[in-house]
Design a protein around this motif. Structure first.
Motif, PDB file in Angstrom:
ATOM      1  N   LYS A  86       0.844  -1.182   0.000  1.00 45.74           N
ATOM      2  CA  LYS A  86       0.000   0.000   0.000  1.00 45.74           C
ATOM      3  C   LYS A  86       0.889   1.245   0.000  1.00 45.74           C
ATOM      4  CE  LYS A  86      -3.271  -2.433   3.007  1.00 45.74           C
ATOM      5  NZ  LYS A  86      -3.998  -2.406   4.309  1.00 45.74           N
ATOM      6  N   PRO A  87       0.376   2.368  -0.472  1.00 46.85           N
ATOM      7  CA  PRO A  87       1.179   3.600  -0.437  1.00 46.85           C
ATOM      8  C   PRO A  87       1.682   3.925   0.969  1.00 46.85           C
ATOM      9  CG  PRO A  87      -0.696   3.907  -1.873  1.00 46.85           C
ATOM     10  CD  PRO A  87      -0.883   2.563  -1.210  1.00 46.85           C
ATOM     11  N   GLU A  88       0.916   3.583   1.988  1.00 46.87           N
ATOM     12  CA  GLU A  88       1.336   3.868   3.364  1.00 46.87           C
ATOM     13  C   GLU A  88       2.486   2.978   3.836  1.00 46.87           C
ATOM     14  OE1 GLU A  88      -1.774   3.273   2.297  1.00 46.87           O
ATOM     15  OE2 GLU A  88      -2.927   2.113   3.788  1.00 46.87           O
ATOM     16  N   ASP A  89       2.867   1.995   3.024  1.00 45.53           N
ATOM     17  CA  ASP A  89       4.050   1.184   3.337  1.00 45.53           C
ATOM     18  C   ASP A  89       5.337   1.872   2.872  1.00 45.53           C
ATOM     19  OD1 ASP A  89       2.133  -1.691   2.419  1.00 45.53           O
ATOM     20  OD2 ASP A  89       2.640  -1.045   4.467  1.00 45.53           O
ATOM     21  N   THR A  90       5.210   2.979   2.170  1.00 46.01           N
ATOM     22  CA  THR A  90       6.382   3.710   1.711  1.00 46.01           C
ATOM     23  C   THR A  90       7.216   4.177   2.896  1.00 46.01           C
ATOM     24  OG1 THR A  90       5.328   4.466  -0.326  1.00 46.01           O
ATOM     25  CG2 THR A  90       7.155   5.794   0.514  1.00 46.01           C
ATOM     26  N   ALA A  91       8.481   3.786   2.898  1.00 51.47           N
ATOM     27  CA  ALA A  91       9.365   4.111   4.021  1.00 51.47           C
ATOM     28  C   ALA A  91      10.768   3.628   3.707  1.00 51.47           C
ATOM     29  CB  ALA A  91       8.871   3.439   5.310  1.00 51.47           C
ATOM     30  N   VAL A  92      11.699   4.061   4.531  1.00 58.17           N
ATOM     31  CA  VAL A  92      13.024   3.449   4.539  1.00 58.17           C
ATOM     32  C   VAL A  92      12.957   2.263   5.500  1.00 58.17           C
ATOM     33  CG1 VAL A  92      15.464   3.749   5.070  1.00 58.17           C
ATOM     34  CG2 VAL A  92      14.171   5.627   4.032  1.00 58.17           C
ATOM     35  N   TYR A  93      13.325   1.110   5.019  1.00 55.21           N
ATOM     36  CA  TYR A  93      13.279  -0.105   5.819  1.00 55.21           C
ATOM     37  C   TYR A  93      14.677  -0.431   6.339  1.00 55.21           C
ATOM     38  CZ  TYR A  93       8.465  -0.972   4.563  1.00 55.21           C
ATOM     39  OH  TYR A  93       7.092  -0.871   4.445  1.00 55.21           O
ATOM     40  N   TYR A  94      14.759  -0.674   7.647  1.00 57.04           N
ATOM     41  CA  TYR A  94      16.019  -0.955   8.318  1.00 57.04           C
ATOM     42  C   TYR A  94      15.996  -2.373   8.890  1.00 57.04           C
ATOM     43  CZ  TYR A  94      16.623   4.131   8.350  1.00 57.04           C
ATOM     44  OH  TYR A  94      16.740   5.455   7.983  1.00 57.04           O
ATOM     45  N   CYS A  95      17.068  -3.121   8.657  1.00 58.54           N
ATOM     46  CA  CYS A  95      17.176  -4.386   9.368  1.00 58.54           C
ATOM     47  C   CYS A  95      17.852  -4.128  10.718  1.00 58.54           C
ATOM     48  CB  CYS A  95      17.918  -5.436   8.562  1.00 58.54           C
ATOM     49  SG  CYS A  95      19.546  -4.981   7.980  1.00 58.54           S
ATOM     50  N   ALA A  96      17.539  -4.991  11.669  1.00 57.66           N
ATOM     51  CA  ALA A  96      18.005  -4.776  13.029  1.00 57.66           C
ATOM     52  C   ALA A  96      18.195  -6.115  13.730  1.00 57.66           C
ATOM     53  CB  ALA A  96      17.002  -3.927  13.805  1.00 57.66           C
TER      54      ALA A  96
END
Length: 122
Positions: A86-96
């Protein structure tokens, strides 16, 4: 422990994308691994986590049923399969990663990878 994320990109709403995170270094003390994300103008939030054996997964409510976290121990790689984006999933994704079991979902992180940008167009 070093974490290297990759696989972000641009995808249309309803599409799928898989991001990966290579793990190296002193991995013997890792309890959980997982993913966080940070959308523009928002705080970083927990997305998903998996324990070191891969037997337990945890997800934030907004991605349940759409995202799947997994890991390949032989390849020392963590994955996040994202479906029905979804458009609201737009983000920078970080592994941790955390040295404590069950800690990532509470926001307790010992190691961060660099982010990979996921953009979902409407």
């Amino acid at each position: 422990v070093q974490l290297q994320a990759s696989g972000g990109g641009l995808v249309q709403a309803g599409g799928s994308l898989r991001v990966s995170c290579g793990v190296s270094g002193r991995t013997f003390n890792i309890g959980d691994m997982g993913w966080f994300r940070q959308a523009p103008g928002k705080e970083r939030e927990f997305v998903a986590a998996i324990n070191w054996s891969g037997s337990i997964t945890t997800y934030t409510d907004s991605v349940k049923g759409r995202f799947t976290v997994s890991r390949d121990r032989a390849k020392n790689t963590l994955y996040l399969q994202m479906n029905s984006l979804k458009p609201e999933d737009t983000a920078v994704y970080y592994c941790a990663a955390s040295t404590w079991r069950g800690a990532l979902a509470r926001g307790s992180v010992d190691y961060w990878g660099q982010g990979t940008l996921v953009t979902v167009s409407s």
